[in-house]
Scaffold this active site. Structure first.
Site, PDB file in Angstrom:
ATOM      1  N   ILE A 353      13.313  34.050  73.633  1.00 49.29           N
ATOM      2  CA  ILE A 353      12.670  35.199  74.323  1.00 49.29           C
ATOM      3  C   ILE A 353      13.514  35.974  75.217  1.00 49.29           C
ATOM      4  O   ILE A 353      14.425  35.281  76.060  1.00 49.29           O
ATOM      5  CB  ILE A 353      11.341  34.538  74.860  1.00 49.29           C
ATOM      6  N   CYS A 354      13.126  36.981  75.542  1.00 52.22           N
ATOM      7  CA  CYS A 354      13.843  37.870  76.803  1.00 52.22           C
ATOM      8  C   CYS A 354      15.118  38.038  76.482  1.00 52.22           C
ATOM      9  O   CYS A 354      15.619  38.651  75.700  1.00 52.22           O
ATOM     10  CB  CYS A 354      13.344  37.355  78.058  1.00 52.22           C
ATOM     11  N   ALA A 355      15.824  37.924  77.750  1.00 54.68           N
ATOM     12  CA  ALA A 355      17.419  37.789  77.575  1.00 54.68           C
ATOM     13  C   ALA A 355      18.188  37.040  76.359  1.00 54.68           C
ATOM     14  O   ALA A 355      19.291  37.324  75.982  1.00 54.68           O
ATOM     15  CB  ALA A 355      18.056  37.657  78.837  1.00 54.68           C
ATOM     16  N   TYR A 375      14.552  41.490  75.342  1.00 58.85           N
ATOM     17  CA  TYR A 375      14.214  42.267  76.485  1.00 58.85           C
ATOM     18  C   TYR A 375      14.637  43.787  76.096  1.00 58.85           C
ATOM     19  O   TYR A 375      15.824  44.038  75.619  1.00 58.85           O
ATOM     20  CB  TYR A 375      14.580  41.764  77.660  1.00 58.85           C
ATOM     21  N   SER A 401      11.198  37.101  70.842  1.00 58.75           N
ATOM     22  CA  SER A 401      10.203  37.909  71.452  1.00 58.75           C
ATOM     23  C   SER A 401      10.824  38.587  72.836  1.00 58.75           C
ATOM     24  O   SER A 401      12.199  38.434  72.925  1.00 58.75           O
ATOM     25  CB  SER A 401       9.070  36.925  71.973  1.00 58.75           C
TER      26      SER A 401
END
Length: 434
Positions: A353-355, A375, A401
């Site tokens: 998720i994210c980075a 992200y 995500s």
């Protein structure tokens, strides 16, 4: 391609910031700043905030509140109501406080926010020093707040909800609120200088509301935008799935969640908490040379074991939280990358998720032939960006995500894939996410 409609999303208390489209679509440079300490800087004088914690505190509520307020520039002190700064929160999440309650007894705060969870709320209630601090805050007209069980268990027991026009708390504690308060089912309720909220699933909205009370709506919108929060409430949300395969297991599920200095603490905490609620065996492993890590907003978390020990075990699923420095630490860990390669090559489940999808998976060829999201400011690093606008994306044995604001959807999507839709719905209701 299949769009899986998980759960309806209820209306958020009307005074919360509703429109975040401008913040969410900011330029790359501004979005990247959300990963760095510069996001925490503010031209306004720093506000002093106290977040007390105890054994059995609900970690999602505590960590989100701390993280979001620090993003706004607040000087947040995490204080333990126990005899030690090391606290065993609910669901086996280990948090290290900045101080003991006794250390801050003479400090003046702009806001005091009590997380919920049991027996954590009861310990906060029984802490006489904390009771004195909060009562002094109320008598001086200062801002105080509580979420989940804490409004009824702590504030109500201290007589600090008497005379309020409206208040809310975790659904099963509603009847324990003072009889002279008007009980409402708002996800976040503001009554003068008192803010109350319902549970882990409302913690992000609650925290943004606290930012608005401290700093105003403009700052609240500025903080909310980079977190990739949901734009609309009261409508269904979904996760997108392509190349579907069953995620079923005959025995107990074993999941690895690595953490590092600079890991995004909200993402890590929500993933760990929710999957442990779903009865998965979650192993939290530090990629650093010690168990305790300092996350991106300076929340101190303690892992279950070092990665050196964790790599000796077998996992059904490996999940990487984000946070730019943390993701870089993952990418630099040969042992973790080797474990991820073996996981992917054997067709086992993995996600990020994210980075982390861009900084870890893409950088090491672990997205080859896969669709992914990340992200928003880092999606340009993905070779294939065709599905990158999805909040949660499942491609076969891979799930990705976007950020803190999609973390609960990310975790619930995993619950649905492994344990079924009804279990995801039931868990989401327990969290007060729906």
């Amino acid at each position: 391609m299949a769009t899986r409609h998980l759960l309806p999303l209820p209306f958020v208390y009307k005074t919360l910031p509703r429109s975040r489209s401008k913040s969410t679509t900011t330029a790359l440079g501004r979005a990247l700043r959300s990963f760095s300490s510069s996001t925490m800087a503010s031209s306004l004088p720093p506000k002093k905030v106290l977040v007390p914690i105890a054994h059995g505190t609900e970690p999602i509520e505590a960590v989100i509140t701390i993280d979001v307020l620090r993003r706004a520039g607040a000087d947040v002190t995490v204080a333990s109501a126990e005899k030690d700064i090391r606290v065993d929160a609910c669901w086996g999440v280990k948090v290290v406080a900045d101080a003991l309650i006794s250390d801050v007894a003479s400090t003046t705060f702009d806001l005091i926010s009590l997380p919920g969870g049991l027996p954590g709320s009861e310990t906060l209630r029984d802490c006489r020093e904390l009771e004195s601090i909060v009562k002094k805050q109320a008598e001086g007209g200062g801002l105080y707040a509580a979420i989940c069980a804490a409004p009824a268990v702590a504030l109500g027991s201290w007589g600090l909800l008497k005379g309020l026009k409206q208040a809310t708390c975790y659904p099963s504690f509603i009847e324990k609120l003072p009889s002279d308060a008007i009980l409402v089912e708002s996800r976040v309720q503001i009554d003068g200088q008192v803010v109350t909220s319902r549970g882990p699933g409302t913690a992000l909205e609650y925290s943004v509301a606290l930012v608005e009370k401290l700093y105003g709506k403009e700052k609240a919108d500025e903080v909310a935008g980079p977190m990739v929060l949901r734009d609309q409430h009261g409508v269904e949300f979904s996760f997108t799935e392509i190349n579907p395969i069953p995620w079923k297991f005959d025995s107990s599920l074993q999941i690895l969640v690595p953490i590092a200095n600079g890991t995004e603490e909200m993402e890590a905490t929500m993933i760990i908490d929710i999957l442990r609620r779903a009865k998965a065996n979650v192993v939290v492993a530090s990629v650093e040379d010690k168990l305790e890590i300092v996350a991106s907003r300076k929340v101190k978390l303690t892992a279950d074991m070092l990665l050196d020990e964790a790599v000796k075990l077998q996992y059904d699923l490996i999940l990487l939280p984000g946070g730019l420095p943390g993701a870089q630490a993952f990418s630099n860990s040969e042992k973790l990358i080797d474990l991820l390669r073996k996981q992917a090559e054997s067709g086992k489940l993995y996600g990020a998720i994210c980075a982390s999808p861009a900084i870890v998976l893409e950088a090491h060829g672990l997205l080859k032939g896969k669709k992914a999201t990340a992200y928003p400011a880092l999606c340009h690093k993905l070779t294939d960006q065709s599905y990158s606008e999805n909040r949660v994306l499942v491609d076969g044995n891979l799930i990705t995500s976007r950020g803190p604001g999609t973390s609960m959807e990310f975790a619930l999507a995993i619950v649905e894939k492994i344990f079924g839709r009804q279990n995801a719905l039931d868990l989401a209701k327990t969290l007060v996410f729906i």
